[in-house]
Design an enzyme around this catalytic site. Structure first.
Site, PDB file in Angstrom:
ATOM      1  N   ASP A   1       0.826  -1.200   0.000  1.00 19.48           N
ATOM      2  CA  ASP A   1       0.000   0.000   0.000  1.00 19.48           C
ATOM      3  C   ASP A   1       0.868   1.261   0.000  1.00 19.48           C
ATOM      4  O   ASP A   1       1.659   1.473   0.914  1.00 19.48           O
ATOM      5  CB  ASP A   1      -0.865  -0.054   1.269  1.00 19.48           C
ATOM      6  CG  ASP A   1      -1.894   1.028   1.281  1.00 19.48           C
ATOM      7  OD1 ASP A   1      -2.541   1.229   0.240  1.00 19.48           O
ATOM      8  OD2 ASP A   1      -2.031   1.701   2.319  1.00 19.48           O
TER       9      ASP A   1
ATOM     10  N   THR B   1      -3.244   5.445  -4.112  1.00 12.25           N
ATOM     11  CA  THR B   1      -2.150   6.266  -3.586  1.00 12.25           C
ATOM     12  C   THR B   1      -0.884   6.119  -4.426  1.00 12.25           C
ATOM     13  O   THR B   1      -0.204   7.109  -4.685  1.00 12.25           O
ATOM     14  CB  THR B   1      -1.850   5.897  -2.124  1.00 12.25           C
ATOM     15  OG1 THR B   1      -1.669   4.493  -2.039  1.00 12.25           O
ATOM     16  CG2 THR B   1      -2.991   6.291  -1.225  1.00 12.25           C
ATOM     17  N   THR B   2      -0.596   4.898  -4.849  1.00 12.69           N
ATOM     18  CA  THR B   2       0.604   4.692  -5.656  1.00 12.69           C
ATOM     19  C   THR B   2       0.475   5.455  -6.976  1.00 12.69           C
ATOM     20  O   THR B   2       1.408   6.136  -7.417  1.00 12.69           O
ATOM     21  CB  THR B   2       0.808   3.190  -5.941  1.00 12.69           C
ATOM     22  OG1 THR B   2       0.566   2.475  -4.734  1.00 12.69           O
ATOM     23  CG2 THR B   2       2.199   2.909  -6.419  1.00 12.69           C
TER      24      THR B   2
ATOM     25  N   ASP C   1      -9.203  -0.515   1.115  1.00  7.06           N
ATOM     26  CA  ASP C   1      -9.158  -0.054  -0.277  1.00  7.06           C
ATOM     27  C   ASP C   1     -10.472  -0.391  -0.977  1.00  7.06           C
ATOM     28  O   ASP C   1     -11.055   0.448  -1.668  1.00  7.06           O
ATOM     29  CB  ASP C   1      -8.007  -0.729  -1.047  1.00  7.06           C
ATOM     30  CG  ASP C   1      -6.650  -0.120  -0.712  1.00  7.06           C
ATOM     31  OD1 ASP C   1      -6.627   0.876   0.040  1.00  7.06           O
ATOM     32  OD2 ASP C   1      -5.624  -0.640  -1.189  1.00  7.06           O
TER      33      ASP C   1
HETATM   34  P1  ADP Z   1      -2.834   2.124  -6.073  1.00  4.58           P
HETATM   35  O1  ADP Z   1      -2.150   2.358  -4.769  1.00  4.58           O
HETATM   36  O2  ADP Z   1      -2.577   3.244  -7.041  1.00  4.58           O
HETATM   37  O3  ADP Z   1      -4.270   1.782  -5.952  1.00  4.58           O
HETATM   38  P2  ADP Z   1      -2.482  -0.614  -6.877  1.00  4.58           P
HETATM   39  O4  ADP Z   1      -1.283  -1.426  -6.567  1.00  4.58           O
HETATM   40  O5  ADP Z   1      -3.735  -0.906  -6.153  1.00  4.58           O
HETATM   41  O6  ADP Z   1      -2.071   0.896  -6.728  1.00  4.58           O
HETATM   42  O7  ADP Z   1      -2.728  -0.771  -8.450  1.00  4.58           O
HETATM   43  C1  ADP Z   1      -3.754  -0.117  -9.116  1.00  4.58           C
HETATM   44  C2  ADP Z   1      -3.627  -0.294 -10.608  1.00  4.58           C
HETATM   45  O8  ADP Z   1      -3.737  -1.673 -10.967  1.00  4.58           O
HETATM   46  C3  ADP Z   1      -4.731   0.429 -11.349  1.00  4.58           C
HETATM   47  O9  ADP Z   1      -4.202   1.155 -12.402  1.00  4.58           O
HETATM   48  C4  ADP Z   1      -5.624  -0.714 -11.844  1.00  4.58           C
HETATM   49  O10 ADP Z   1      -6.304  -0.393 -13.031  1.00  4.58           O
HETATM   50  C5  ADP Z   1      -4.636  -1.806 -12.051  1.00  4.58           C
HETATM   51  N1  ADP Z   1      -5.242  -3.140 -12.052  1.00  4.58           N
HETATM   52  C6  ADP Z   1      -6.014  -3.717 -11.107  1.00  4.58           C
HETATM   53  N2  ADP Z   1      -6.387  -4.961 -11.465  1.00  4.58           N
HETATM   54  C7  ADP Z   1      -5.828  -5.210 -12.686  1.00  4.58           C
HETATM   55  C8  ADP Z   1      -5.822  -6.317 -13.588  1.00  4.58           C
HETATM   56  N3  ADP Z   1      -6.464  -7.440 -13.318  1.00  4.58           N
HETATM   57  N4  ADP Z   1      -5.125  -6.189 -14.738  1.00  4.58           N
HETATM   58  C9  ADP Z   1      -4.454  -5.055 -15.004  1.00  4.58           C
HETATM   59  N5  ADP Z   1      -4.420  -3.987 -14.207  1.00  4.58           N
HETATM   60  C10 ADP Z   1      -5.090  -4.048 -13.052  1.00  4.58           C
HETATM   61 MG    MG Z   2      -5.199   0.166  -5.199  1.00 10.85          MG
END
Ligand code: ADP
Ligand code: MG
Length: 538
Positions: A61, A94-95, A386
């Site tokens: 996270d 957040t990322t 989340d």
């Molecule tokens: P954040 O802290 O920004 O929420 P995450 O590690 O949760 O970071 O990643 C979010 C990103 O992962 C988003 O851009 C989302 O669209 C992408 N994402 C989530 N599930 C999938 C998937 N199955 N295939 C491709 N991208 C995905």
């Molecule tokens: Mg996320």
């Protein structure tokens, strides 16, 4: 007078000016983005953070990583703020927000190199951000509270790649159910929802309970384990005669005096407990301590008592049961008591929890996370939060967008189109803004071990030919219509990330002078690299 040097600042002030200040700040911001970059997306890695007291956090996270890192550089701290804002406003993304800000600054550096003035870049970024918001609203899809399946998919997309992965369907169901319960005609207050953890069983045993569950046990074995038709007194003062924090001295000269003093004390305690009893209470939740004699009297009266209940639990119980938190015993009457069908003590493995079931306010809910170790449960909690954040803000706005980089590519494409109609150097800034957005799908691919250039090229060409929902599905490592494969996210994740990333990038760009007073410690005054790693390939 004339030959005296002019002193306007103390000698130990650190100062960076002009280009040095800019480059230094941009480097710090890029470094922060670089740190969280590898955690993005379902195939992102986790980080292990070890505190000075050897507490361990294993997480994916963004905001947790940055908060725990004790960042000192002032510009880097501004990046951490983006993550915090994103966390409070949306609860996820957040990322993404931090990476976007880092990339905006990195691209701005290129423009600075070709002698474009920071104010021009800032203006271009502002124009681009505004246009991006308008495009977002155009491409977003509507969602209603009845779209159960879609809401579950949103929760699942939020949790992919976290420790919750293996049971995410079950968690998604729990999340949607919880949000449905606490949804009050479109108003969703996540404070109504309590998340409690209990060691033992597997994470798949995580459950949702209507009512409040908290990690306190009754203070004496002689008290009942179940109280039906509970009338609950919520006390925020100690049920103790002597305040242990105050040292009092009394001088006694004879055994009679001592006896009468002790009798006096006993009487006082009895009076106190009598008052609680006569209010009609059969359950007491006390925020402070309860002394041994009071404990004995309470258990003799069959009153279920917990002590040192946390303030936030007290407030949740108050809201759930309609009881009032009382600070003075004389104020305690039947009117102040909260009501619940049942208060019960339940053991789970080593943990003993108190359940308050059948509350007056049916909106009170608890998600009880089970798991083998506290590190696992903590990471599950972050994943569930989340999911809760994403589902609740999808419903608040009623708008969602396709994930997997689809929305970023479409935004970038349309921003480039838009930039053609602009004049002058701002056009270049809008183009750099567009390429910063593409950094999200590039990183998603990179973190999954795919070739980022191939992925980007294919995504761009498919968007150019009108497939506006083409995104990267990392379950299949394939580019496809991600809306059909149900990789969806709330629009607000993206709109908030774009807003705060632009704000911070613009703010950092406009700084041309950093004046740091060192004070007594070096903290807060560090404007050097901060000792953080930085690699050139970013
Ligand atoms: P954040 O802290 O920004 O929420 P995450 O590690 O949760 O970071 O990643 C979010 C990103 O992962 C988003 O851009 C989302 O669209 C992408 N994402 C989530 N599930 C999938 C998937 N199955 N295939 C491709 N991208 C995905
Ligand atoms: Mg996320």
């Amino acid at each position: 007078m004339a030959d005296k040097p002019l002193v306007i600042m103390p000698e130990d002030i650190q100062r960076l000016m002009g280009k040095d200040a800019q480059r230094n700040n941009i480097l710090a911001a890029k470094t922060v983005a670089e740190i969280v970059k590898t955690t993005l997306g379902p195939k992102g890695m986790d980080k292990m953070l070890v505190s000075p007291t050897n507490d361990i956090i294993v997480t994916n996270d963004g905001v947790t990583i940055l908060e725990e890192m004790q960042i000192e550089h002032p510009a880097a701290k501004m990046m951490v703020e983006i993550a915090k804002t994103q966390e409070t406003e949306v609860g996820d993304g957040t990322t993404t927000a931090v990476m976007l800000a880092g990339k905006l600054l990195e691209n701005a550096e290129k423009l600075l190199d070709s002698k474009i003035h920071p104010t021009v870049i800032s203006k271009g970024y502002r124009i681009a951000a505004e246009k991006a918001q308008a495009i977002l609203r155009e491409i977003a899809l509507k969602i209603t509270p009845e779209d159960d399946e879609l809401l579950k998919q949103i929760a699942m997309t939020a949790m992919t790649g976290k420790g919750a992965e293996s049971s995410k369907e079950k968690f998604a169901e729990i999340i949607v159910k919880a949000i449905r319960q606490i949804n009050d005609h479109g108003k969703i207050d996540l404070n109504n929802l309590k998340i409690e953890k209990s060691k033992g069983d597997g994470i798949g045993d995580t459950e949702i309970i209507s009512g409040i569950v908290f990690d306190k046990e009754k203070i004496s074995h002689d008290m009942p384990s179940i109280v039906r038709n509970a009338r609950i007194a919520l006390l925020d003062f100690p049920v103790e005669l002597r305040n242990p924090e105050i040292d009092t001295k009394i001088s006694i000269s004879s055994p009679e005096q001592l006896r009468s003093f002790l009798e006096q004390e006993e009487m006082e305690t009895r009076r106190m407990i009598e008052k609680i009893k006569s209010s009609g209470a059969n359950v007491v939740f006390c925020q402070k301590g309860v002394d041994d004699f009071s404990q004995y009297l309470l258990s003799k009266s069959g009153i279920y008592t917990c002590r040192r209940v946390s303030r936030s639990d007290m407030e949740k119980i108050s809201k759930a049961t309609g009881g009032k938190i009382v600070s003075n015993l004389n104020e305690l009457t039947l009117n102040e008591l909260g009501n619940a069908e049942m208060v019960e003590e339940i053991k789970h493995g080593d943990d003993v929890l108190t359940y308050v079931n059948g509350c007056k306010n049916p909106k009170a809910m608890t998600i009880l996370i089970h798991g083998g170790t506290s590190h696992v449960m903590d990471e599950i909690e972050r994943a569930i939060r989340d999911g809760l954040g994403d589902v609740s803000c999808s419903l608040k706005d009623g708008l969602i967008v396709p994930g997997g980089g689809a929305v970023e590519i479409e935004l970038a494409r349309r921003l480039r189109e838009f930039s053609q109609g602009l004049f002058g150097r701002e056009q270049l800034a809008v183009e750099e803004f567009a390429s910063a957005l593409e950094f999200i799908p590039i990183t998603l691919a990179e973190n999954a071990g795919l070739d980022p250039i191939d992925v980007l090229t294919e995504l761009k060409s498919r968007h150019d030919s009108g497939e506006k929902n083409a995104g990267l599905n990392l379950f299949k490592n394939k580019i496809e219509n991600v809306l059909e494969s149900r990789i969806v996210e709330p629009m607000r994740i993206k709109s908030q990330a774009i807003n705060s990333a632009t704000d911070v990038a613009v703010m950092i760009l406009r700084i041309d002078d950093v004046i740091a007073s060192s004070g007594n410690s070096s903290k807060g005054g560090k404007i050097s690299g901060g000792g953080m790693p930085y690699s050139d390939d970013y």
